[in-house]
Design a protein around this motif. Structure first.
Motif, mmCIF file in Angstrom:
data_model
loop_
_atom_site.group_PDB
_atom_site.id
_atom_site.type_symbol
_atom_site.label_atom_id
_atom_site.label_comp_id
_atom_site.label_asym_id
_atom_site.label_seq_id
_atom_site.Cartn_x
_atom_site.Cartn_y
_atom_site.Cartn_z
ATOM 1 N N TYR A 44 0.839 -1.196 0.000
ATOM 2 C CA TYR A 44 0.000 0.000 0.000
ATOM 3 C C TYR A 44 0.871 1.242 0.000
ATOM 4 C CZ TYR A 44 1.207 -0.396 4.944
ATOM 5 O OH TYR A 44 1.912 -0.519 6.119
ATOM 6 N N ASN A 45 0.222 2.370 -0.285
ATOM 7 C CA ASN A 45 0.904 3.664 -0.325
ATOM 8 C C ASN A 45 0.919 4.255 1.078
ATOM 9 O OD1 ASN A 45 1.855 6.238 -0.741
ATOM 10 N ND2 ASN A 45 0.541 6.666 -2.500
ATOM 11 N N ARG A 46 2.060 4.164 1.731
ATOM 12 C CA ARG A 46 2.179 4.615 3.118
ATOM 13 C C ARG A 46 1.896 6.109 3.269
ATOM 14 N NH1 ARG A 46 4.646 1.280 6.375
ATOM 15 N NH2 ARG A 46 5.930 0.468 4.680
ATOM 16 N N VAL A 47 2.118 6.872 2.211
ATOM 17 C CA VAL A 47 1.902 8.317 2.259
ATOM 18 C C VAL A 47 0.445 8.646 2.595
ATOM 19 C CG1 VAL A 47 1.948 10.427 0.856
ATOM 20 C CG2 VAL A 47 3.785 8.749 0.641
ATOM 21 N N LEU A 48 -0.478 7.751 2.238
ATOM 22 C CA LEU A 48 -1.912 8.016 2.402
ATOM 23 C C LEU A 48 -2.503 7.398 3.665
ATOM 24 C CD1 LEU A 48 -3.038 7.570 -1.311
ATOM 25 C CD2 LEU A 48 -2.657 9.706 -0.068
ATOM 26 N N LEU A 49 -1.666 6.911 4.577
ATOM 27 C CA LEU A 49 -2.200 6.306 5.803
ATOM 28 C C LEU A 49 -3.024 7.293 6.619
ATOM 29 C CD1 LEU A 49 0.663 4.019 7.174
ATOM 30 C CD2 LEU A 49 -1.582 3.312 6.333
ATOM 31 N N MET A 57 0.128 -0.081 8.201
ATOM 32 C CA MET A 57 -1.318 -0.247 8.122
ATOM 33 C C MET A 57 -1.869 -0.811 9.427
ATOM 34 S SD MET A 57 -4.097 0.123 6.408
ATOM 35 C CE MET A 57 -3.677 0.312 4.672
ATOM 36 N N ASP A 58 -1.159 -1.764 10.040
ATOM 37 C CA ASP A 58 -1.614 -2.294 11.329
ATOM 38 C C ASP A 58 -1.671 -1.196 12.381
ATOM 39 O OD1 ASP A 58 -2.080 -4.885 10.526
ATOM 40 O OD2 ASP A 58 -0.107 -5.622 11.100
ATOM 41 N N ASP A 59 -0.671 -0.309 12.407
ATOM 42 C CA ASP A 59 -0.707 0.835 13.327
ATOM 43 C C ASP A 59 -1.957 1.669 13.069
ATOM 44 O OD1 ASP A 59 1.789 0.135 14.359
ATOM 45 O OD2 ASP A 59 2.878 1.482 13.012
ATOM 46 N N CYS A 60 -2.213 1.933 11.801
ATOM 47 C CA CYS A 60 -3.338 2.779 11.427
ATOM 48 C C CYS A 60 -4.671 2.150 11.825
ATOM 49 C CB CYS A 60 -3.289 3.029 9.914
ATOM 50 S SG CYS A 60 -4.593 4.100 9.281
ATOM 51 N N LEU A 61 -4.831 0.866 11.556
ATOM 52 C CA LEU A 61 -6.088 0.191 11.879
ATOM 53 C C LEU A 61 -6.292 0.087 13.393
ATOM 54 C CD1 LEU A 61 -6.051 -2.646 9.184
ATOM 55 C CD2 LEU A 61 -7.269 -0.456 9.133
ATOM 56 N N SER A 75 -7.299 3.538 14.528
ATOM 57 C CA SER A 75 -8.676 3.812 14.117
ATOM 58 C C SER A 75 -9.667 3.141 15.048
ATOM 59 C CB SER A 75 -8.904 3.332 12.683
ATOM 60 O OG SER A 75 -8.108 4.033 11.763
ATOM 61 N N GLY A 76 -9.356 1.908 15.456
ATOM 62 C CA GLY A 76 -10.262 1.190 16.343
ATOM 63 C C GLY A 76 -10.295 1.740 17.755
ATOM 64 N N ALA A 77 -9.257 2.510 18.118
ATOM 65 C CA ALA A 77 -9.168 3.040 19.485
ATOM 66 C C ALA A 77 -9.769 4.428 19.617
ATOM 67 C CB ALA A 77 -7.704 3.076 19.925
ATOM 68 N N VAL A 78 -10.140 5.053 18.508
ATOM 69 C CA VAL A 78 -10.580 6.446 18.527
ATOM 70 C C VAL A 78 -12.063 6.541 18.211
ATOM 71 C CG1 VAL A 78 -10.325 8.703 17.418
ATOM 72 C CG2 VAL A 78 -8.311 7.312 17.899
ATOM 73 N N ALA A 79 -12.754 7.328 19.015
ATOM 74 C CA ALA A 79 -14.168 7.624 18.778
ATOM 75 C C ALA A 79 -14.393 9.094 19.110
ATOM 76 C CB ALA A 79 -15.054 6.724 19.643
ATOM 77 N N GLU A 80 -15.598 9.561 18.890
ATOM 78 C CA GLU A 80 -15.940 10.944 19.213
ATOM 79 C C GLU A 80 -15.632 11.232 20.681
ATOM 80 O OE1 GLU A 80 -17.375 14.672 17.955
ATOM 81 O OE2 GLU A 80 -17.460 12.851 16.735
ATOM 82 N N GLY A 81 -14.813 12.267 20.928
ATOM 83 C CA GLY A 81 -14.495 12.676 22.285
ATOM 84 C C GLY A 81 -13.295 11.979 22.901
#
Length: 407
Positions: free
Chosen positions: A38-43, A127-131, A134-140
């Motif tokens: 994947y294109n790491r620039v777009l993570l 990508m694993d870092d990014c995913l 993403s799973g750890a962040v929610a509104e607030g």
């Protein structure tokens, strides 16, 4: 390169994947990440929710791809030994192993004897870092980003767009201090503040506080404590040179290569973030791709050498009301005796500043309305003398600064 020769490429980032695609079925690509290249620039866009992971996948390589970690290079037998137990023979080996995130020496970050980061702490490199982030962040969600370079700014913006309460902590006096001058850095700061990001510059993190296995506090050097649910380490990257070092290759900051991108072993080459050419480790996408293309030409018989890259940094920060687009190249801070030309338009929200040394353009920063960046970048990349001023006294450089041509 003869058709019977086998090229083994270790690393599925931009450089390794580009090279494997150029070489076709003669290349074997080895990479430990389970995802498609994947294109790491777009993570950051994946983290922000703008793209799904599949959108940033790179085109598939035509040759074999092994999903395993290369653990040893046997130079005598010309074999790559893999974690899976596989042994892959090579005629030519290319190291495109990339870089690892820098983990700052913060008190409390690692328990005695621990090798894994505590809960709530994330690097932002794969990508694993990014995913995971993403799973750890929610509104607030309370998020602290440590590091205000290009990666930290991108991560903070992405988290803010996800609705997190973001605090960015930067040790230097301004954001993206390596690429930007004070005025353009201030524009980036204002943009992030408008998104709700709280920014602390000239501020060093000295410790983290762990509660029940998770980091819940970030302590600054002045004793101020930030509460946090998620902590992002964006403190830079270090060339990944372990395989090369263990194989006895010449390593300084990166794996040392010559103008044919050869290491100290002529059968082994290196490209991308792990390579050091003429004392420079670039750590950017454009040089990685240029090195991959140069090596592909060399290996397929085209007479070509790699002489370095003059890389331009682009950053786009989308925002519904006030998007920010900037470009920086070369030396943005003048030396004594340099000339500086600066144009700012508060109404249009644009800022352009270039540094001229003698008769040559040595660097610049452009913010907003980037139609002229192509002409300026060409003048810089060519490293040719700028034309003299016209008879009416209007220097061509001023024309470049106001040029509305395409990229």
């Amino acid at each position: 390169m003869q058709s019977m020769n086998r090229v083994v490429v270790i690393g599925t980032g931009l450089a390794g994947t580009r090279l494997a695609r150029r070489l076709g079925e003669r290349a074997v690509l080895i990479g430990e990440e389970p995802h498609a290249p994947y294109n790491r620039v777009l993570l950051a866009e994946v983290l922000a929710g703008s793209y799904g992971p599949d959108v940033i996948e790179l085109p598939a390589v035509p040759g074999p791809r092994l999903r395993t970690r290369a653990v040893r290079v046997d130079r005598e037998r010309r074999l790559v030994q893999c974690e899976s137990g596989a042994e892959v023979a090579y005629d030519t080996l290319v190291l495109a192993t990339g870089s690892n995130p820098v983990l700052p020496p913060l008190r409390g970050l690692f328990a005695p004897g621990a090798t894994e980061l505590p809960g709530g702490v994330h690097a932002f490199r794969t990508m694993d870092d990014c995913l995971a982030l993403s799973g750890a962040v929610a509104e607030g969600t309370r998020a602290v980003v440590i590091g205000g370079g290009l990666l930290g700014v991108s991560a903070a913006r992405a988290l803010a767009r996800r609705g997190a309460q973001v605090v960015l902590v930067q040790q230097a006096e301004r954001l993206m201090e390596r690429q930007l001058d004070p005025a353009s850095s201030e524009l980036v700061r204002r943009h992030l503040v408008a998104l709700g990001v709280e920014i602390h510059t000239e501020c060093r993190v000295r410790a983290v506080g762990v509660v029940d296995g998770r980091v819940r506090r970030v302590e600054l050097h002045d004793g101020y404590v930030l509460g946090t649910d998620v902590t992002v380490l964006a403190c830079g990257a270090r060339p990944r040179t372990g395989l090369a070092s263990a194989a006895g290759l010449d390593v300084r900051r990166g794996v040392v290569v010559d103008d044919e991108l050869r290491t100290s072993d002529p059968r082994i080459h290196a490209v991308g973030d792990c390579a050091e050419h003429e004392g420079t480790v670039y750590g950017l996408a454009t040089p990685a791709l240029e090195q991959a293309d140069a090596l592909a030409d060399l290996l397929t018989g085209t007479t070509k050498t790699y002489t370095g890259t003059r890389a331009l940094t682009r950053l786009t920060l989308p925002h519904e009301a006030d998007p920010l687009d900037l470009a920086a190249f070369g030396e943005t801070q003048p030396l004594p005796g340099d000339d500086v030309v600066q144009l700012a338009d508060a109404t249009r929200g644009t800022y352009r500043r270039v540094v001229v040394r003698g008769d040559r353009l040595v660097g610049g920063v452009l913010v907003g309305a980037l139609g002229g960046v192509g002409a300026l970048a060409h003048a810089w990349e060519s490293n040719e003398s700028l034309p003299a001023a016209t008879d009416v006294g209007a220097a061509p450089l001023l024309h470049l600064l106001t040029h509305d041509g395409g990229l």
